[in-house]
Design a protein around this motif. Structure first.
Motif, short mmCIF file in Angstrom:
data_model
loop_
_atom_site.label_atom_id
_atom_site.label_comp_id
_atom_site.label_asym_id
_atom_site.label_seq_id
_atom_site.Cartn_x
_atom_site.Cartn_y
_atom_site.Cartn_z
N GLY A 92 75.41 29.39 41.10
CA GLY A 92 74.55 28.65 42.03
C GLY A 92 74.07 29.55 43.16
N ALA A 93 75.00 30.30 43.75
CA ALA A 93 74.64 31.17 44.88
C ALA A 93 73.62 32.23 44.44
CB ALA A 93 75.89 31.83 45.46
N ARG A 94 73.80 32.75 43.22
CA ARG A 94 72.85 33.75 42.70
C ARG A 94 71.46 33.12 42.53
NH1 ARG A 94 76.94 35.84 39.69
NH2 ARG A 94 76.45 34.60 37.86
N ALA A 95 71.43 31.87 42.07
CA ALA A 95 70.14 31.19 41.89
C ALA A 95 69.44 31.01 43.24
CB ALA A 95 70.35 29.83 41.20
N TYR A 96 70.20 30.66 44.27
CA TYR A 96 69.61 30.52 45.61
C TYR A 96 69.03 31.86 46.06
CZ TYR A 96 71.38 25.81 46.78
OH TYR A 96 71.60 24.47 46.82
N ARG A 97 69.84 32.93 45.89
CA ARG A 97 69.39 34.25 46.38
C ARG A 97 68.16 34.72 45.60
NH1 ARG A 97 75.07 35.23 46.85
NH2 ARG A 97 75.08 36.27 44.82
N ALA A 98 68.16 34.47 44.27
CA ALA A 98 67.01 34.87 43.46
C ALA A 98 65.75 34.14 43.91
CB ALA A 98 67.29 34.59 41.98
N ALA A 99 65.92 32.96 44.49
CA ALA A 99 64.77 32.19 44.97
C ALA A 99 64.45 32.53 46.43
CB ALA A 99 65.06 30.68 44.84
N GLY A 100 65.12 33.55 46.96
CA GLY A 100 64.82 33.99 48.33
C GLY A 100 65.59 33.24 49.40
N LEU A 101 66.62 32.45 48.99
CA LEU A 101 67.39 31.70 49.97
C LEU A 101 68.72 32.41 50.21
CD1 LEU A 101 66.88 28.19 48.33
CD2 LEU A 101 65.66 29.11 50.31
N PRO A 102 69.02 32.76 51.47
CA PRO A 102 70.29 33.44 51.72
C PRO A 102 71.46 32.53 51.38
CG PRO A 102 69.18 32.86 53.81
CD PRO A 102 68.26 32.47 52.69
N ALA A 103 72.48 33.07 50.72
CA ALA A 103 73.65 32.26 50.35
C ALA A 103 74.84 33.17 50.13
CB ALA A 103 73.36 31.47 49.07
N GLN A 104 76.00 32.76 50.59
CA GLN A 104 77.23 33.55 50.40
C GLN A 104 78.42 32.61 50.26
OE1 GLN A 104 77.91 36.69 53.29
NE2 GLN A 104 80.12 36.67 52.92
N GLU A 150 75.25 39.47 56.79
CA GLU A 150 74.25 40.33 57.45
C GLU A 150 73.59 39.64 58.65
OE1 GLU A 150 73.99 39.44 54.16
OE2 GLU A 150 71.89 39.13 53.58
N PHE A 151 73.72 38.31 58.75
CA PHE A 151 73.17 37.60 59.90
C PHE A 151 74.19 37.47 61.04
CE2 PHE A 151 70.50 36.11 56.38
CZ PHE A 151 69.25 36.39 56.89
N GLU A 152 75.31 38.16 60.89
CA GLU A 152 76.36 38.18 61.92
C GLU A 152 76.82 36.77 62.34
OE1 GLU A 152 75.37 40.95 65.00
OE2 GLU A 152 75.01 42.51 63.53
N PRO A 153 77.32 36.01 61.36
CA PRO A 153 77.73 34.63 61.66
C PRO A 153 78.87 34.54 62.68
CG PRO A 153 78.43 35.26 59.45
CD PRO A 153 77.52 36.34 59.93
N THR A 154 79.71 35.60 62.77
CA THR A 154 80.80 35.55 63.75
C THR A 154 80.23 35.48 65.16
OG1 THR A 154 82.15 36.84 62.24
CG2 THR A 154 82.89 36.77 64.53
N GLN A 155 79.17 36.25 65.39
CA GLN A 155 78.51 36.23 66.70
C GLN A 155 77.85 34.87 66.96
OE1 GLN A 155 78.87 38.58 68.97
NE2 GLN A 155 77.80 37.09 70.28
N ILE A 156 77.25 34.31 65.91
CA ILE A 156 76.61 32.99 66.04
C ILE A 156 77.66 31.95 66.43
CG2 ILE A 156 75.47 31.13 64.73
CD1 ILE A 156 74.19 33.40 62.99
#
Ligand SMILES: C[S@@+](CC[C@H](N)C(=O)[O-])C[C@H]1O[C@@H](n2cnc3c(N)ncnc32)[C@H](O)[C@@H]1O
Length: 282
Positions: free
Chosen positions: A211-223, A174-180
């Motif tokens: 791990g990624a779910r734990a980051y997201r649950a803590a408000g940290l974007p992760a994929q 959603e942060f458009e990493p391809t453009q970045i």
């Protein structure tokens, strides 16, 4: 915000110890001392199922060192833009690079205020080289490219190695990493390099995903991304240096000792060269 040589206290953004931060969690995995209860709690949620998470973090850090050594010693690159630096630890980019070529120049960038607070440890340049630290967000690549310290320390007429090691998984689609990526790569001189690494769920469907779910649950974007998704995001149109995109532990490993399993590592890495116009047109 940039820092060279000294860090004015008033410019350090507030450090919120009640929320976990990726830099401090990574420091916890690596066995460092700069983490708080919130960082440890979220890190442990991931480690509960990805038991080799610490091994993986160490393998990633070792990959970073081997990639920098390759760039300086074999590719002749002595300028680095290291985005997603992490807290200072052993073998920081300038230490590895300047041990081979003392005139190497490094600009570090991270968006965690605690990294800024510890940035002095990244400013221990050799007299012949230079280092700087900027507080910046990868999701705003233009702010990195236009930062005065970046322009002053790095010579954009000479090859630069962009380091995106263990940071792209904090930039979900959603942060458009391809453009970045396109913005950053387009700004680099021909003959520059990209070093990138990325966590994957391809070899262990449970641990890294928890791990990624734990980051997201803590408000940290992760994929998480698989190898094709990572290769396409990071290295499209670039010339991958052999062996290409591999598990970080398999990228030009030193020695022939036993290495962790793919599931334990669960972390891809690669190094690629940005072709010159002449290369691109044959
Ligand atoms: C896992 S650490 C990697 C450190 C180092 N590159 C390494 O591989 O050893 C990830 C770092 O990326 C930083 N980070 C995460 N998202 C970021 C963003 N959007 N912009 C800049 N830095 C970011 C974190 O603060 C953290 O310091």
């Amino acid at each position: 915000m940039s820092v060279e040589g000294s860090i004015p206290e008033a410019t350090v953004p507030e450090i919120d110890t009640s929320k976990p931060h990726p830099a401090r969690m990574y420091d916890y995995y690596l066995g460092g001392k700069n983490h708080f209860a919130a960082d440890r709690a979220t890190a442990e949620l991931g480690l509960a199922t990805w038991r080799a998470g610490r091994v993986a973090a160490r393998e990633n850090r070792a990959f970073l060192g081997r990639a920098v050594r390759f760039l300086v010693a074999e590719a002749g690159v002595t300028q680095f833009l290291d985005v997603g630096t992490g807290l200072p630890t052993t073998n920081n980019v300038h230490e590895v690079a300047q041990a081979i070529e003392p005139s190497s120049r490094v600009v570090y960038a991270d968006n965690d205020p605690l990294v800024l607070a510890h940035a002095r440890a990244l400013l221990t340049s050799s007299p012949e080289g230079r280092t700087a630290y900027i507080h910046a967000d990868l999701r705003d690549p233009q702010s990195i490219l236009s930062n005065p310290s970046v322009r002053e320390v790095l010579d954009f007429s000479q090859p630069i190695a962009l380091m995106l090691v263990a940071v792209l998984h904090f930039v979900p689609d959603e942060f458009e990493p391809t453009q970045i990526m396109a913005t950053l790569i387009d700004a680099l001189p021909p003959g520059s390099y990209l070093v990138a690494s990325h966590i994957t769920g391809e070899h262990d469907p449970v641990g890294p995903a928890t791990g990624a779910r734990a980051y997201r649950a803590a408000g940290l974007p992760a994929q998480l991304r698989d190898s094709d998704q990572f290769a396409e995001l990071a290295f499209s149109g670039l010339e991958l240096v052999p062996p290409g995109v591999t598990l970080v532990s398999e990228w030009r490993p030193h020695g022939s000792g036993p290495r962790p399993t793919p599931a334990e590592v669960s972390w891809y890495g690669g190094v690629a060269r940005i072709p010159t116009l002449r290369d691109a047109h044959g």
